[in-house]
Design a protein around this motif. Sequence first.
Motif, mmCIF file in Angstrom:
data_model
loop_
_atom_site.group_PDB
_atom_site.id
_atom_site.type_symbol
_atom_site.label_atom_id
_atom_site.label_comp_id
_atom_site.label_asym_id
_atom_site.label_seq_id
_atom_site.Cartn_x
_atom_site.Cartn_y
_atom_site.Cartn_z
ATOM 1 N N ASN A 1 0.869 -1.356 -0.059
ATOM 2 C CA ASN A 1 0.138 -0.014 0.030
ATOM 3 C C ASN A 1 1.013 1.292 0.087
ATOM 4 O OD1 ASN A 1 -3.196 -0.581 0.279
ATOM 5 N ND2 ASN A 1 -1.979 -2.294 1.618
ATOM 6 N N TYR A 2 2.108 1.120 0.798
ATOM 7 C CA TYR A 2 2.955 2.330 0.570
ATOM 8 C C TYR A 2 4.346 1.803 -0.021
ATOM 9 C CZ TYR A 2 -0.593 3.842 3.952
ATOM 10 O OH TYR A 2 -1.872 3.931 4.517
ATOM 11 N N PRO A 3 4.429 1.567 -1.222
ATOM 12 C CA PRO A 3 5.655 1.144 -2.064
ATOM 13 C C PRO A 3 6.685 2.027 -1.829
ATOM 14 C CG PRO A 3 4.101 1.422 -3.616
ATOM 15 C CD PRO A 3 3.317 1.528 -2.300
ATOM 16 N N GLU A 4 6.256 3.512 -2.012
ATOM 17 C CA GLU A 4 7.440 4.550 -1.992
ATOM 18 C C GLU A 4 8.253 4.652 -0.834
ATOM 19 O OE1 GLU A 4 4.194 4.694 -1.734
ATOM 20 O OE2 GLU A 4 3.682 6.475 -0.636
ATOM 21 N N ILE A 5 7.619 4.412 0.291
ATOM 22 C CA ILE A 5 7.928 4.799 1.732
ATOM 23 C C ILE A 5 9.435 4.281 2.254
ATOM 24 C CG2 ILE A 5 7.516 4.841 4.164
ATOM 25 C CD1 ILE A 5 5.744 6.639 2.832
ATOM 26 N N ASP A 6 9.703 3.100 2.129
ATOM 27 C CA ASP A 6 10.768 2.293 2.535
ATOM 28 C C ASP A 6 12.133 2.705 1.772
ATOM 29 O OD1 ASP A 6 8.757 0.921 4.400
ATOM 30 O OD2 ASP A 6 10.309 -0.437 4.702
ATOM 31 N N PRO A 7 11.981 2.345 0.341
ATOM 32 C CA PRO A 7 13.180 3.131 -0.574
ATOM 33 C C PRO A 7 13.478 4.481 -0.091
ATOM 34 C CG PRO A 7 11.587 1.847 -1.931
ATOM 35 C CD PRO A 7 10.801 1.908 -0.472
ATOM 36 N N ARG A 8 12.591 5.264 -0.141
ATOM 37 C CA ARG A 8 12.749 6.797 0.151
ATOM 38 C C ARG A 8 13.103 7.113 1.347
ATOM 39 N NH1 ARG A 8 8.492 11.470 -1.537
ATOM 40 N NH2 ARG A 8 9.821 13.336 -0.780
ATOM 41 N N ALA A 9 12.917 6.420 2.682
ATOM 42 C CA ALA A 9 13.288 6.764 3.840
ATOM 43 C C ALA A 9 14.445 6.365 4.335
ATOM 44 C CB ALA A 9 12.142 5.781 4.870
ATOM 45 N N GLU A 10 14.971 7.223 5.384
ATOM 46 C CA GLU A 10 16.126 7.275 6.058
ATOM 47 C C GLU A 10 15.709 6.353 7.224
ATOM 48 O OE1 GLU A 10 18.778 10.440 6.825
ATOM 49 O OE2 GLU A 10 18.861 10.665 4.724
ATOM 50 N N HIS A 11 16.361 4.988 7.555
ATOM 51 C CA HIS A 11 15.814 4.156 8.592
ATOM 52 C C HIS A 11 16.869 4.021 9.761
ATOM 53 C CE1 HIS A 11 13.485 1.514 5.723
ATOM 54 N NE2 HIS A 11 14.133 2.468 4.829
ATOM 55 N N PHE A 12 16.457 4.563 11.083
ATOM 56 C CA PHE A 12 17.037 4.792 12.341
ATOM 57 C C PHE A 12 16.899 3.331 13.052
ATOM 58 C CE2 PHE A 12 16.674 9.031 10.458
ATOM 59 C CZ PHE A 12 17.961 9.560 10.675
ATOM 60 N N LEU B 1 12.757 8.325 8.576
ATOM 61 C CA LEU B 1 12.368 9.813 8.140
ATOM 62 C C LEU B 1 12.344 9.816 6.677
ATOM 63 C CD1 LEU B 1 12.761 12.840 8.692
ATOM 64 C CD2 LEU B 1 15.233 12.681 8.352
ATOM 65 N N ILE B 2 11.185 10.576 6.272
ATOM 66 C CA ILE B 2 11.103 10.693 4.795
ATOM 67 C C ILE B 2 11.490 12.301 4.576
ATOM 68 C CG2 ILE B 2 9.438 10.504 2.784
ATOM 69 C CD1 ILE B 2 9.447 8.035 4.844
ATOM 70 N N PRO B 3 12.702 12.480 3.861
ATOM 71 C CA PRO B 3 13.186 13.871 3.804
ATOM 72 C C PRO B 3 12.243 14.437 2.692
ATOM 73 C CG PRO B 3 14.926 12.058 3.712
ATOM 74 C CD PRO B 3 13.824 11.404 3.562
ATOM 75 N N HIS B 4 12.443 15.720 3.129
ATOM 76 C CA HIS B 4 11.854 16.798 1.900
ATOM 77 C C HIS B 4 10.246 16.113 1.583
ATOM 78 C CE1 HIS B 4 15.466 18.847 1.859
ATOM 79 N NE2 HIS B 4 16.084 17.774 1.876
ATOM 80 N N TYR B 5 9.392 15.899 2.432
ATOM 81 C CA TYR B 5 7.987 15.534 2.260
ATOM 82 C C TYR B 5 7.120 16.201 3.187
ATOM 83 C CZ TYR B 5 4.161 12.293 2.301
ATOM 84 O OH TYR B 5 2.619 11.822 2.050
ATOM 85 N N PRO B 6 6.201 16.509 2.819
ATOM 86 C CA PRO B 6 5.446 16.514 1.452
ATOM 87 C C PRO B 6 6.186 17.759 0.512
ATOM 88 C CG PRO B 6 3.907 17.417 2.817
ATOM 89 C CD PRO B 6 5.146 17.200 3.795
ATOM 90 N N GLU B 7 6.794 18.583 1.017
ATOM 91 C CA GLU B 7 7.544 19.472 0.232
ATOM 92 C C GLU B 7 9.143 19.905 0.767
ATOM 93 O OE1 GLU B 7 4.457 21.531 1.962
ATOM 94 O OE2 GLU B 7 5.634 21.561 3.938
ATOM 95 N N PRO B 8 9.965 20.367 0.029
ATOM 96 C CA PRO B 8 11.176 20.733 0.372
ATOM 97 C C PRO B 8 11.460 21.369 1.562
ATOM 98 C CG PRO B 8 10.831 21.140 -2.140
ATOM 99 C CD PRO B 8 9.498 20.873 -1.219
ATOM 100 N N GLY B 9 12.039 21.111 2.380
ATOM 101 C CA GLY B 9 12.538 21.604 3.982
ATOM 102 C C GLY B 9 11.642 20.851 4.918
ATOM 103 N N SER B 10 10.744 20.169 4.532
ATOM 104 C CA SER B 10 10.033 19.366 5.550
ATOM 105 C C SER B 10 10.296 17.918 5.567
ATOM 106 C CB SER B 10 8.540 19.611 5.284
ATOM 107 O OG SER B 10 7.699 19.115 6.672
ATOM 108 N N GLY B 11 10.148 17.507 6.762
ATOM 109 C CA GLY B 11 10.462 15.905 6.927
ATOM 110 C C GLY B 11 9.430 15.083 7.585
ATOM 111 N N LYS B 12 9.236 13.965 7.331
ATOM 112 C CA LYS B 12 8.007 13.272 8.076
ATOM 113 C C LYS B 12 8.577 11.983 9.006
ATOM 114 C CE LYS B 12 3.442 10.949 7.909
ATOM 115 N NZ LYS B 12 2.356 10.449 7.057
ATOM 116 N N LEU B 13 8.280 11.727 10.114
ATOM 117 C CA LEU B 13 8.655 10.791 11.093
ATOM 118 C C LEU B 13 7.488 9.793 10.739
ATOM 119 C CD1 LEU B 13 9.984 10.980 14.740
ATOM 120 C CD2 LEU B 13 7.842 9.495 14.085
ATOM 121 N N MET B 14 8.116 8.629 10.667
ATOM 122 C CA MET B 14 7.075 7.330 10.597
ATOM 123 C C MET B 14 7.600 6.156 11.301
ATOM 124 S SD MET B 14 5.845 7.495 6.583
ATOM 125 C CE MET B 14 4.503 6.530 6.864
#
Length: 159
Positions: A39-50, A68-81
């Motif tokens: 359902n979220y195929p783009e997340i793992d390849p794009r993420a930094e995994h700590f 951490l998904i860097p520059h998501y949903p726009e440049p300068g922002s990042g999503k913790l998941m």
Amino acid sequence: MIRYLKIDTNHALYPQECALRESVLLRPLGKDIAWFHTNYPEIDPRAEHFVAVLDHPAGERVVGCVLLIPHYPEPGSGKLMQMAVDPQRQGEGIGRRLVIELETRAFGELRLSEVFCHAQLSAMPFYGRLGWQADNDEFLEAGIPHHRMALRHVAATDD
Ligand SMILES: CC(C)(COP(=O)(O)OP(=O)(O)OC[C@H]1O[C@@H](n2cnc3c(N)ncnc32)[C@H](O)[C@@H]1OP(=O)(O)O)[C@@H](O)C(=O)NCCC(=O)NCCS
């Protein structure tokens, strides 16, 4: 001893990270990691995994993780998941240290100005202890109430 590493999906510890996410985050929702990847195929390849790794005589064991998904949903922002700590090791500061590793990377090398997450109500005090601020608006995600929480980077001044 617990070590903190940044890995990608090719790392030998990635399957253990996936197993931890499945047992802590997905099984309680009736889902598994295959469902997440479909359902979220783009997340793992794009993420930094700590990951937090316990050195054990029987071999290394992943006891915590966050993405951490860097520059998501726009440049300068990042999503913790996908923040998860092994239930047997919760309350030992592992989650805090993982978020600090993520913040250091986000506001340091990646030069993001904000990191945010969708926090379950039960986890809001955890992010709050780390200085993250919650929006008032509550919304449902996977059928569970969440709030957006965020931490903004405060630039250092010279004086
Ligand atoms: C939420 C979670 C990641 C916290 O990780 P942890 O390693 O147990 O947390 P820490 O030991 O680093 O706690 C850091 C601080 O937050 C507090 N805290 C942690 N979880 C808390 C909770 N659920 N409620 C209130 N306070 C909490 C701790 O008491 C500690 O406070 P202190 O600053 O006074 O020492 C972990 O409990 C977990 O994996 N929960 C299940 C999955 C989950 O909810 N993920 C988040 C989805 S949004």
